[in-house]
Design a protein around this motif. Structure first.
Motif, mmCIF file in Angstrom:
data_model
loop_
_atom_site.group_PDB
_atom_site.id
_atom_site.type_symbol
_atom_site.label_atom_id
_atom_site.label_comp_id
_atom_site.label_asym_id
_atom_site.label_seq_id
_atom_site.Cartn_x
_atom_site.Cartn_y
_atom_site.Cartn_z
ATOM 1 N N GLU A 152 0.736 -1.061 0.226
ATOM 2 C CA GLU A 152 -0.067 0.006 -0.047
ATOM 3 C C GLU A 152 0.869 1.251 0.030
ATOM 4 N N THR A 153 2.205 1.004 0.232
ATOM 5 C CA THR A 153 2.982 2.465 0.461
ATOM 6 C C THR A 153 3.280 2.806 -0.986
ATOM 7 N N SER A 154 3.116 4.031 -1.416
ATOM 8 C CA SER A 154 3.336 4.649 -2.558
ATOM 9 C C SER A 154 4.576 5.803 -2.398
#
Length: 101
Positions: free
Chosen positions: A55-57
């Motif tokens: 989920e980390t962008s």
């Protein structure tokens, strides 16, 4: 006269090749978990950590993690993780798909 193609046989061969590639990828991911020492972490915690990573962008975080991973694979003794001595050399260098998974 030209011999007709056996489409069914070609599809069957492609399906088998796909199955083999998927099995190999799963095996390599399991070896990666073991090589990094993550096999000592319970499945729920490991899944949660992987979800956070997926989920980390933030590009800076991703690049930091990529560099750390690259350093892990480049280290000859693979002593970057706790499980390094148990399974030396079994993880290998993952293909680009595995690295992004």
């Amino acid at each position: 006269m030209r011999k007709p193609r056996d489409i069914d046989a070609e599809l069957k061969a492609l399906a088998e090749k796909t199955k083999q590639l998927k099995e190999r990828r799963v095996q390599q991911l399991g070896e990666l978990v073991i090589a990094t020492g993550a096999d000592t972490i319970d499945a729920e915690t490991l899944a949660g950590a992987l979800l956070v990573i997926a989920e980390t962008s933030d590009p800076a975080k991703r690049e930091s993690w990529r560099k750390r991973g690259a350093a892990f694979f480049q280290s000859k003794g693979r002593n970057a993780g706790k499980g390094a001595q148990r399974e030396q050399g079994s993880a290998g260098t993952p293909d680009s798909n595995a690295a992004s998974a």
